[in-house]
Write a protein that holds these residues in place. Structure first.
Motif, short mmCIF file in Angstrom:
data_model
loop_
_atom_site.label_atom_id
_atom_site.label_comp_id
_atom_site.label_asym_id
_atom_site.label_seq_id
_atom_site.Cartn_x
_atom_site.Cartn_y
_atom_site.Cartn_z
N TRP A 279 45.37 38.27 37.48
CA TRP A 279 44.45 37.50 36.67
C TRP A 279 43.28 36.62 37.40
O TRP A 279 42.75 35.84 36.95
N LEU A 280 42.74 37.26 38.36
CA LEU A 280 41.56 36.81 39.01
C LEU A 280 40.26 37.16 38.24
O LEU A 280 40.17 38.22 37.82
N LEU A 281 39.30 36.58 38.38
CA LEU A 281 37.75 36.83 37.82
C LEU A 281 36.79 36.69 38.86
O LEU A 281 36.96 36.40 39.79
N SER A 282 35.56 37.45 38.62
CA SER A 282 34.51 37.36 39.58
C SER A 282 34.14 36.04 40.08
O SER A 282 33.42 35.94 41.19
N GLY A 283 34.36 34.99 39.36
CA GLY A 283 33.91 33.63 39.55
C GLY A 283 34.86 32.99 40.88
O GLY A 283 34.58 31.94 41.31
N ILE A 284 36.04 33.79 41.16
CA ILE A 284 36.85 33.12 42.01
C ILE A 284 36.50 33.98 43.44
O ILE A 284 36.68 34.91 43.57
N PHE A 285 36.30 32.82 44.35
CA PHE A 285 36.09 33.51 45.90
C PHE A 285 37.29 34.12 46.53
O PHE A 285 38.23 33.51 46.24
N ASP A 286 36.94 34.97 47.42
CA ASP A 286 38.11 35.54 48.11
C ASP A 286 38.58 34.35 49.02
O ASP A 286 39.96 34.26 49.47
N SER A 287 37.94 33.39 49.63
CA SER A 287 38.25 32.37 50.27
C SER A 287 39.24 31.42 49.65
O SER A 287 39.71 30.65 50.46
N GLU A 288 39.02 31.25 48.20
CA GLU A 288 39.81 30.43 47.57
C GLU A 288 41.37 31.02 47.44
O GLU A 288 42.40 30.29 47.15
N ILE A 289 41.53 32.31 47.71
CA ILE A 289 42.86 32.84 47.84
C ILE A 289 43.58 32.95 49.16
O ILE A 289 44.59 32.50 49.32
N MET A 290 42.93 33.49 50.20
CA MET A 290 43.21 33.44 51.40
C MET A 290 42.28 33.02 52.59
O MET A 290 41.02 32.99 52.10
N ASP A 291 42.50 32.50 53.78
CA ASP A 291 41.78 32.24 54.50
C ASP A 291 40.90 33.28 55.55
O ASP A 291 41.20 34.62 55.07
N ALA A 292 40.24 33.02 56.44
CA ALA A 292 39.37 34.09 57.03
C ALA A 292 40.11 35.05 58.18
O ALA A 292 39.51 35.82 58.44
N ARG A 293 41.43 35.05 58.14
CA ARG A 293 42.10 35.89 59.13
C ARG A 293 42.32 37.24 58.15
O ARG A 293 42.79 38.07 58.95
N TYR A 294 42.10 37.20 57.02
CA TYR A 294 42.29 38.48 56.27
C TYR A 294 41.19 39.13 55.55
O TYR A 294 40.29 38.41 55.18
N THR A 295 41.18 40.37 55.65
CA THR A 295 40.10 41.20 54.62
C THR A 295 40.60 41.45 53.34
O THR A 295 42.05 41.78 53.08
N ILE A 296 40.05 40.95 52.28
CA ILE A 296 40.55 40.76 50.72
C ILE A 296 39.87 42.02 50.12
O ILE A 296 38.67 42.26 50.00
N TYR A 297 40.90 43.06 49.67
CA TYR A 297 40.52 44.01 48.83
C TYR A 297 40.97 43.74 47.41
O TYR A 297 42.13 43.43 47.14
N ARG A 298 40.13 43.58 46.34
CA ARG A 298 40.37 43.20 45.01
C ARG A 298 40.07 44.10 43.87
O ARG A 298 38.87 44.65 44.21
#
Length: 522
Positions: free
Chosen positions: A6-25
């Motif tokens: 349920w994520l939208l483009s206005g939600i940043f990757d850093s709001e989901i997980m910290d900088a230790r991960y590469t986020i693919y959405r």
């Protein structure tokens, strides 16, 4: 791996997980099978210690996401292809067939794959009469089940998840063509449990997997703790008229100036090791201590399965959650209280929310060709950004050249007092340019550097030659919008040497007086 994010483009990757991960959405978008823009969506987070790459060419029109994970097994590299998918309920036959057909084409070209997702096939019973898991399907009761059975059998896949939800159904499936795959219920969870979709822990075991090589610690100069008194005294001892001889070219003068300055920097500026931040910046020391204690308990439970450890773990987990909430609220209140007195504190927070420093996909394209090679990608950016500087020479005012010959810069002389004033104006919080000389150092040593800089600036003016070193810039591509792997969706920012900007600040008022009447409107 997450399905139905349920994520939208206005939600940043850093709001989901910290900088230790590469986020693919892959957030939900309107397609042939769904006209809703909300709901759905899938996500895969990979540790940055591992090499990974998103594969958009493998993806279908469904909510599916493909990522290639590269491991070092023995002396060879092994690629594991990961896919997460969400098929909304009720399943449409056309949607399932589209996903299956696309995945069949993908699996013709890959060896090792793991497909995990919410298939919403609630009618299938994956537990046999003997209570054992059914890894390979035996029969189907409907056309939808038959489509899934055929897909599993055709690609030699096995289904490994047999953890039932509160309705005694298995909606989240784990398909793989690998051996040594184990699915279990995790001891520690990331969020509140959805009764329809309990979290699962999928473990893949390989022999002789090499851990990623640890990079040597990054070292930087700490200009805040430099001995500026010693550097200033040493600079005043230098005979600059002898070191910067008039027989030298302007470039040779600048090179010699940097040699002397850098030698003093290495001698009087201490080095510090840049440490990787393991925890979010707002975590307190006590919270970090409790989290480490919780992790040790989790490992003990996994090893010994002691009920007392489980009770202590649950208690500690609640305490950590409460402490984390309290630490974050305190941090946010601190930001709000200082938003007027220290606005930089707020913008630092916003930068972290946006993901900190820019990151780029492993593979980039210029619209025609694609590459993972860093040099080739840099050339893609260079070719694209160079188009910005194409000018129409027909608009050049022919009278400008004759006017310039009568208003040359040869007679301009820059004084030491002017240089000191400009150096004192520098923002000490700004970083360094390509020459690695920060504003802080130039600000602190303004009096000592005024003499050599006056020699350099005046030699450049009188000879009509701008130093080559000050023409060099660092170009940073900044993402605008669209596909992140396309270089045409980036704009360039040029980072100049601080001394080049100081020189510009000194000459700009003089040039403006001469040129204001000569520059044409176009």
């Amino acid at each position: 791996m997450f399905s139905e994010t349920w994520l939208l483009s206005g939600i940043f990757d850093s709001e989901i997980m910290d900088a230790r991960y590469t986020i693919y959405r892959r957030d939900r978008s309107i397609n042939n099978f769904n006209n809703k823009t909300d709901g759905g969506g899938v996500l895969i987070a990979i540790s940055k210690k591992l090499k990974s790459e998103r594969l958009p060419n493998f993806e279908s029109s469904c909510d599916d996401l493909w990522v290639k994970l590269t491991l070092r097994v023995g002396s060879k590299a092994k690629d594991i292809y990961l896919c997460t998918v969400y098929l909304p309920s009720p399943i449409q036959p056309g949607l399932l067939e589209h996903f299956v057909d696309n995945t069949n084409d993908v699996l013709e070209h890959v060896d090792s794959c793991v497909i995990i997702g919410d298939f919403n096939m609630r009618s299938i019973n994956w537990i046999g009469a003997d209570g054992n898991v059914i890894k390979v399907p035996q029969r189907a009761c409907s056309s939808l089940e038959q489509t899934l059975w055929d897909f599993v059998l055709l690609n030699n896949l096995s289904q490994y998840n047999y953890l039932c939800n509160h309705n005694n159904r298995i909606l989240d499936l784990v398909f793989a063509n690998l051996e040594n795959v184990a699915v279990s219920s995790p001891v520690d969870i990331l969020s509140k449990i959805d009764p329809h979709h309990p979290p699962i822990l999928c473990e893949l075991t390989f022999s002789h997997v090499l851990k990623p090589k640890k990079c040597s610690p990054r070292v930087r100069l700490n200009f805040l703790k430099a001995d500026y008194v010693a550097i200033s005294a040493a600079l005043k001892m230098v005979d600059w008229t002898e070191e910067l001889e008039f027989s030298m070219t302007v470039d040779e003068m600048v090179t010699r100036f940097y040699e002397i300055l850098n030698e003093l920097i290495q001698r009087h500026v201490p080095q510090v090791v840049v440490k990787e931040r393991k925890y979010p910046y707002w975590f307190s020391k006590d919270l970090i201590k409790r989290l480490n204690e919780k992790n040790r308990l989790r490992l003990r439970i996994k090893k010994y399965n002691n009920p007392l450890d489980s009770i202590a773990f649950e208690s500690l987990k609640k305490r950590c959650n409460h402490m984390a909430t309290s630490c974050y609220k305190t941090y946010m209140s601190d930001i709000e209280a200082k938003i007027k007195s220290n606005p930089k504190y707020f913008w630092s927070y916003l930068k972290i929310k946006r993901g900190g420093a820019s990151s780029y996909p492993n593979s980039m394209t210029d619209g025609v060709n694609s590459s993972e090679d860093i040099t080739v990608i840099c050339n893609y950016f260079a070719a694209h950004f160079s188009k910005v500087y194409c000018t129409d020479q027909s608009d050049v005012n022919t009278n400008l050249h004759s006017c310039l010959s009568n208003n040359t810069l040869n007679d301009i002389t820059v004084s030491q007092d002017q240089i000191v004033r400009e150096l004192k104006k520098l923002d000490v919080n700004k970083g360094a340019g390509p020459d690695n000389i920060p504003s802080l150092l130039l600000h602190k040593l303004s009096d000592s550097l005024s003499l050599p800089l006056s020699i350099l600036f005046n030699s450049s003016l009188h000879r009509g030659i701008f130093p080559s070193l000050w023409k060099e810039t660092k170009i940073v591509p900044i993402f605008k919008s669209g596909c992140q792997s396309d270089v045409t969706n980036y704009r360039p920012i040029a980072i100049l040497s601080v001394l080049a900007k100081v020189f510009e600040a000194l000459i700009c008022p003089i040039l403006s007086r001469h040129m204001s009447q000569l520059i044409i409107d176009s």
